[in-house]
Write a protein that holds these residues in place. Sequence first.
Motif, short mmCIF file in Angstrom:
data_model
loop_
_atom_site.label_atom_id
_atom_site.label_comp_id
_atom_site.label_asym_id
_atom_site.label_seq_id
_atom_site.Cartn_x
_atom_site.Cartn_y
_atom_site.Cartn_z
N LYS A 1 1.25 11.37 11.00
CA LYS A 1 1.46 10.51 12.38
C LYS A 1 0.67 9.17 12.13
N VAL A 2 -0.50 9.15 11.80
CA VAL A 2 -1.20 8.00 11.76
C VAL A 2 -0.36 7.07 10.70
N LEU A 3 -0.20 7.62 9.61
CA LEU A 3 0.56 6.82 8.42
C LEU A 3 1.87 6.26 8.99
N GLU A 4 2.63 7.14 9.88
CA GLU A 4 3.82 6.62 10.35
C GLU A 4 3.50 5.58 11.10
N SER A 5 2.63 5.44 12.15
CA SER A 5 2.43 4.20 13.02
C SER A 5 2.14 3.17 12.29
N VAL A 6 1.34 3.30 11.28
CA VAL A 6 0.82 2.07 10.28
C VAL A 6 2.16 1.65 9.71
N TYR A 7 3.02 2.39 9.30
CA TYR A 7 4.21 2.05 8.56
C TYR A 7 5.23 1.46 9.48
N LYS A 8 5.27 1.65 10.86
CA LYS A 8 5.86 0.99 11.87
C LYS A 8 5.63 -0.40 12.00
N ARG A 9 4.15 -0.26 12.20
CA ARG A 9 3.33 -1.73 12.57
C ARG A 9 3.79 -2.67 11.44
N ASP A 10 3.68 -2.32 10.06
CA ASP A 10 3.54 -3.18 9.02
C ASP A 10 4.49 -2.83 7.61
N LYS A 11 5.86 -2.91 8.16
CA LYS A 11 6.68 -2.26 6.90
C LYS A 11 6.87 -2.88 5.66
N ASP A 12 6.60 -4.32 5.97
CA ASP A 12 6.55 -5.18 4.69
C ASP A 12 5.56 -4.65 3.58
N HIS A 13 4.41 -4.06 4.09
CA HIS A 13 3.18 -3.84 3.32
C HIS A 13 3.07 -2.29 2.93
N VAL A 14 3.62 -1.65 3.63
CA VAL A 14 3.32 -0.14 3.74
C VAL A 14 4.39 0.75 3.34
N LYS A 15 4.11 1.91 2.44
CA LYS A 15 4.90 2.69 1.93
C LYS A 15 4.48 4.07 2.05
N VAL A 16 5.27 5.15 2.32
CA VAL A 16 4.62 6.26 2.65
C VAL A 16 5.38 7.40 2.13
N VAL A 17 4.67 8.41 1.22
CA VAL A 17 5.47 9.50 0.56
C VAL A 17 4.62 10.76 1.13
N CYS A 18 5.55 11.59 1.73
CA CYS A 18 4.87 12.87 2.37
C CYS A 18 5.21 14.03 1.56
N VAL B 1 0.93 -1.10 -0.13
CA VAL B 1 -0.17 -0.05 -0.04
C VAL B 1 0.92 1.32 -0.09
N ILE B 2 0.67 2.09 -0.94
CA ILE B 2 1.60 3.28 -0.90
C ILE B 2 0.61 4.55 -0.56
N PHE B 3 0.74 4.93 0.67
CA PHE B 3 0.16 6.30 1.02
C PHE B 3 0.65 7.34 0.73
N ILE B 4 -0.21 8.29 0.21
CA ILE B 4 0.54 9.57 -0.25
C ILE B 4 -0.21 10.64 0.79
N ASP B 5 0.69 11.21 1.72
CA ASP B 5 0.20 12.48 2.34
C ASP B 5 0.27 13.79 1.53
N ASP B 6 -0.78 14.12 1.03
CA ASP B 6 -0.72 15.36 0.23
C ASP B 6 -0.94 16.45 0.88
N GLY B 7 0.13 16.88 1.62
CA GLY B 7 0.02 18.45 2.48
C GLY B 7 -1.18 18.22 3.67
N SER B 8 -1.25 17.37 4.00
CA SER B 8 -2.34 17.39 5.47
C SER B 8 -1.82 18.09 6.44
N ASP B 9 -2.94 18.93 6.85
CA ASP B 9 -2.51 19.76 8.03
C ASP B 9 -3.06 19.26 9.57
N ASP B 10 -3.52 17.59 9.31
CA ASP B 10 -4.18 17.21 10.61
C ASP B 10 -2.88 16.15 11.03
N LYS B 11 -3.39 14.96 11.46
CA LYS B 11 -2.48 14.18 12.00
C LYS B 11 -2.29 13.09 10.93
N THR B 12 -2.72 13.24 9.64
CA THR B 12 -2.73 11.97 8.73
C THR B 12 -1.00 11.29 8.83
#
Length: 313
Positions: free
Chosen positions: A47-64, A34-45
């Motif tokens: 932070k939430v993505l970071e914790s999801v990534y830490k929990r499941d590094k095999d399946h999650v990628k994040v571009v902020c 799953v590739i999440f793109i945080d498109d300039g959020s000004d809420d905690k998006t």
Amino acid sequence: MKLSIIIPAKNEEENIDTIYNTVKTVFENIRYEVIFIDDGSDDKTFKVLESVYKRDKDHVKVVCFSRNFGKDAAIYAGLESAVGEYTAIIDADMEQNPSYLLKMLTFLDNNPDYDQVAMKIKERKAGSAIKRFGGKMFYKVMNVLSDTKFSNDVSDFRMFRSNVREALLSLPEKNRFSKGIFSWIGFNTKLMEYEVGTRTKGVTKFNFKASVKYALNGIVGFSVKPLRVATVLGVITSISGFIYLLYIIIKTITVGPDAPGFATIVCLILFLGGIQLLSIGILGEYLGKTFVETKNRPVYVARKKLGLDEDIL
Ligand code: UDP
Ligand code: MG
């Protein structure tokens, strides 16, 4: 890797966990990312993505992103990072249920002649009547103006093979109007119907203003405001000139002329002046588009990436 799922997210802090968990359940037995793109959020998006990534590094990628670059830029960033045999794009708000992804995947597995499955809205219920009407009109105008055909009911919710992904990435434009690009590249596409879910958390980012902007971008490519002002001025002048023209004609017929030739001259000056401004405005729109493209700026700027090569933390 079988499947890459691109999820653009702007201010979706309350939806990330839900969509992540649903995807996880649906694709238990499939190798996916799953590739999440945080498109300039000004809420905690993020932070939430970071914790999801830490929990499941095999399946999650994040571009902020460093700021909001828009959903189309987010999709592009996702495409760049995707490595799957199939790539899918889905919204973060659960209006598009991840269970449809499995249907698309099965279809592509069983139909090698098709390159892509695009989801078509079965019945459009969400959004105000004005928004729906505006959407309809936009696509009508768009289809008259353009050789590439567009539909209001088919969006970015789709899955495609890597040949389609490569084609999408090969288009060099910076102003990425995804709907246009998808339509332009062609490929054998299967349309499947889906029921739109309801967004339970957060709000839509495509309010009236955003939708109008999106529409104008789609038609001309990019907006350069001062040039657009010329267009608007031209339209207003033309309309007022025309109304004044009707008034003068009626007045001249009923009351008689103020001075010989006066009516004709005033009308012509107003009317032609308006049309000239309108034409310059339209030219300006396209010149502006060229100007923006020649600057060759990147489609987006990333502030942080998680799980990708350039891990900056
Ligand atoms: N989105 C985004 N950048 C934006 C606007 C929207 O990444 O500038 C994302 C948003 O988080 C969501 C998807 O694009 O995952 C669709 O947006 P939204 O639900 O607001 O649009 P709607 O469904 O109302 O057309
Ligand atoms: Mg939505």
